[in-house]
Write an enzyme that holds these catalytic residues in place. Structure first.
Site, mmCIF file in Angstrom:
data_model
loop_
_atom_site.group_PDB
_atom_site.id
_atom_site.type_symbol
_atom_site.label_atom_id
_atom_site.label_comp_id
_atom_site.label_asym_id
_atom_site.label_seq_id
_atom_site.Cartn_x
_atom_site.Cartn_y
_atom_site.Cartn_z
ATOM 1 N N THR A 120 0.820 -1.209 0.000
ATOM 2 C CA THR A 120 0.000 0.000 0.000
ATOM 3 C C THR A 120 0.857 1.263 0.000
ATOM 4 O O THR A 120 1.939 1.288 0.593
ATOM 5 C CB THR A 120 -0.919 0.030 1.238
ATOM 6 N N TYR A 144 -2.323 -0.827 10.176
ATOM 7 C CA TYR A 144 -2.568 -1.402 8.846
ATOM 8 C C TYR A 144 -1.347 -1.203 7.953
ATOM 9 O O TYR A 144 -0.826 -2.151 7.349
ATOM 10 C CB TYR A 144 -3.803 -0.742 8.207
HETATM 11 N N1 LIG Z 1 -8.674 -0.976 -2.042
HETATM 12 C C1 LIG Z 1 -7.609 -0.187 -2.104
HETATM 13 O O1 LIG Z 1 -7.679 0.969 -2.540
HETATM 14 C C2 LIG Z 1 -6.265 -0.713 -1.635
HETATM 15 C C3 LIG Z 1 -5.182 0.188 -1.565
HETATM 16 C C4 LIG Z 1 -3.937 -0.304 -1.172
HETATM 17 C C5 LIG Z 1 -3.766 -1.636 -0.878
HETATM 18 N N2 LIG Z 1 -4.827 -2.490 -0.932
HETATM 19 C C6 LIG Z 1 -4.603 -3.908 -0.616
HETATM 20 O O2 LIG Z 1 -5.147 -4.681 -1.672
HETATM 21 C C7 LIG Z 1 -5.676 -5.917 -1.151
HETATM 22 C C8 LIG Z 1 -7.122 -6.070 -1.609
HETATM 23 O O3 LIG Z 1 -7.881 -4.971 -1.145
HETATM 24 P P1 LIG Z 1 -9.450 -4.851 -1.431
HETATM 25 O O4 LIG Z 1 -9.819 -3.428 -1.431
HETATM 26 O O5 LIG Z 1 -9.812 -5.713 -2.592
HETATM 27 O O6 LIG Z 1 -10.020 -5.503 -0.079
HETATM 28 P P2 LIG Z 1 -11.246 -6.503 0.131
HETATM 29 O O7 LIG Z 1 -11.568 -6.490 1.576
HETATM 30 O O8 LIG Z 1 -12.337 -6.215 -0.841
HETATM 31 O O9 LIG Z 1 -10.577 -7.920 -0.258
HETATM 32 C C9 LIG Z 1 -9.808 -8.656 0.662
HETATM 33 C C10 LIG Z 1 -10.325 -10.076 0.632
HETATM 34 O O10 LIG Z 1 -9.498 -10.883 1.499
HETATM 35 C C11 LIG Z 1 -10.352 -11.763 2.224
HETATM 36 N N3 LIG Z 1 -9.625 -12.124 3.449
HETATM 37 C C12 LIG Z 1 -9.245 -11.308 4.463
HETATM 38 N N4 LIG Z 1 -8.554 -12.005 5.392
HETATM 39 C C13 LIG Z 1 -8.479 -13.279 4.945
HETATM 40 C C14 LIG Z 1 -7.892 -14.468 5.453
HETATM 41 N N5 LIG Z 1 -7.261 -14.497 6.640
HETATM 42 N N6 LIG Z 1 -8.001 -15.603 4.747
HETATM 43 C C15 LIG Z 1 -8.660 -15.614 3.548
HETATM 44 N N7 LIG Z 1 -9.237 -14.514 3.023
HETATM 45 C C16 LIG Z 1 -9.151 -13.364 3.700
HETATM 46 C C17 LIG Z 1 -11.650 -10.987 2.450
HETATM 47 O O11 LIG Z 1 -12.766 -11.831 2.648
HETATM 48 C C18 LIG Z 1 -11.762 -10.211 1.124
HETATM 49 O O12 LIG Z 1 -12.509 -10.920 0.161
HETATM 50 C C19 LIG Z 1 -5.530 -5.832 0.369
HETATM 51 O O13 LIG Z 1 -4.358 -6.562 0.732
HETATM 52 C C20 LIG Z 1 -5.338 -4.359 0.640
HETATM 53 O O14 LIG Z 1 -4.567 -4.142 1.801
HETATM 54 C C21 LIG Z 1 -6.073 -2.061 -1.294
#
Ligand SMILES: NC(=O)c1ccc[n+]([C@@H]2O[C@H](COP(=O)([O-])OP(=O)(O)OC[C@H]3O[C@@H](n4cnc5c(N)ncnc54)[C@H](O)[C@@H]3O)[C@@H](O)[C@H]2O)c1
Length: 234
Positions: A120, A144
Site C-alpha cells: 500500500t 494497517y
Molecule cells: N482498495 C484499495 O484501494 C487498496 C489500496 C492499497 C492496498 N490495498 C490492498 O489490496 C488488497 C485487496 O484490497 P481490497 O480493497 O480488494 O479488499 P477486500 O476487503 O475487498 O478484499 C480482501 C479479501 O481478502 C479476504 N480475506 C481477508 N482475510 C483473509 C484471510 N485471513 N483468509 C482468507 N481470506 C481473507 C476478504 O474476505 C476479502 O474478500 C488488500 O491486501 C489491501 O490491503 C487495497
C-alpha cells in the site's frame, strides 16, 4: 497452463485480478474466508474454483499446494480498514502479518517461489512531497500500513534466504468498476487515509510500459455508477 492461487479473490481488487487472469488464459483458484468477500462473485460471475478458508489454516494451505499445480500466488487477502487497525492492532498484525507468514511458509514447503504482494501507498505515511515515488521515506502511521511494511521486510529476507521471489505493488486507492459491469465496489471514504495522495507512475511506465487505461476521473466514476445502477436494478 499454470495455475495461480489468488488469496482474497472474492474481494474488490482480487476479483478484478481474477477476471484479468482468466482473460489471459490462466487457471485460477481463489482462497477467501469471505470475511469481506462475496461468494457469488467468484462462483457465479467469474466461475472459478473458490476454496472458502483462512490464510492461517496451514493444513488447508498444504492441501491446496499438494492438490493443484500452483506456480505463483497473488496475495490480496488482508484486513484493510485503517481506522479499525488503530483500535484493534492485534487483529491486523495477526491476519496481515502472521497470516501472510503462514502462507509464505506453506509456499516454501511446496517449492512455490513466485509471490505477488498487495502492499500500500500508506506505508509512505504523510507525504513529504507531492508526486510520490519509491524514493519517498517510508513512515507508516497506522497498524494497517505497518503490517504491510513488515511483510515487505519479510519478503526481502525470504528472497535472500530462500530465493522466494516477490513483486510488491504499493497500490494507491483503487476506484471504479469493471467496464462491462460484472464487478465493482465504491464504499464511503475509509477513515484514516490521508485526504490526498498522488503517486508517480514513471517507474511502471519505464519498466512495464504501463499507462493508465482510464486516466479520466469522470470516466472512472461513470464505470462505478454503471455497476451500482446494474446491481440496484437487477
Ligand atoms: N482498495 C484499495 O484501494 C487498496 C489500496 C492499497 C492496498 N490495498 C490492498 O489490496 C488488497 C485487496 O484490497 P481490497 O480493497 O480488494 O479488499 P477486500 O476487503 O475487498 O478484499 C480482501 C479479501 O481478502 C479476504 N480475506 C481477508 N482475510 C483473509 C484471510 N485471513 N483468509 C482468507 N481470506 C481473507 C476478504 O474476505 C476479502 O474478500 C488488500 O491486501 C489491501 O490491503 C487495497
Amino acid at each position: 497452463m499454470s495455475t495461480i492461487l489468488v488469496t482474497g479473490g472474492a474481494g474488490y481488487i482480487g476479483s478484478h485480478a481474477v477476471l484479468a487472469l482468466k482473460n489471459a488464459g490462466y487457471e485460477v483458484i481463489v482462497l477467501d474466508n469471505l470475511s469481506n468477500g462475496r461468494r457469488e462473485l467468484v462462483e457465479d460471475v467469474l466461475q472459478v474454483k473458490l476454496i472458502v478458508g483462512d490464510l492461517s489454516d496451514r493444513s488447508l494451505l498444504d492441501d491446496i499446494f499438494s492438490t493443484y499445480n500452483i506456480t505463483a500466488v497473488m496475495h490480496f487477502a488482508a484486513y484493510i480498514a485503517v481506522g479499525e487497525s488503530v483500535t484493534d492492532p492485534a487483529k491486523y498484525y495477526q491476519n496481515n502479518v502472521a497470516g501472510t507468514l503462514t502462507l509464505l511458509k506453506a509456499m516454501l514447503a511446496a517449492s512455490v517461489n513466485k509471490f505477488i504482494f498487495s502492499s500500500t501507498c500508506a506505508l509512505y505515511g504523510v507525504p513529504k512531497f507531492v508526486l510520490l515515488t519509491e524514493e519517498h521515506p517510508q513512515d507508516p502511521i497506522s497498524p494497517y500500513a505497518t503490517s504491510k511494511w513488515m511483510v515487505e521486510r519479510i519478503l526481502s529476507d525470504f528472497d535472500t534466504a530462500y530465493n522466494l521471489k516477490s513483486v510488491r505493488f504499493r497500490y494507491f486507492n483503487a476506484a471504479g468498476a469493471d467496464t462491462n459491469g460484472l464487478l465493482g465496489e465504491e464504499r464511503d471514504r475509509r477513515p484514516g487515509d490521508p485526504p490526498i495522495l498522488v503517486g508517480s507512475s514513471d517507474k511502471a511506465t519505464k519498466i512495464l510500459g504501463w499507462h493508465p487505461e482510464y486516466p479520466n476521473l469522470n470516466e472512472i466514476i461513470a464505470h462505478a455508477w454503471q455497476w451500482h445502477h446494474n446491481i440496484n436494478n437487477s
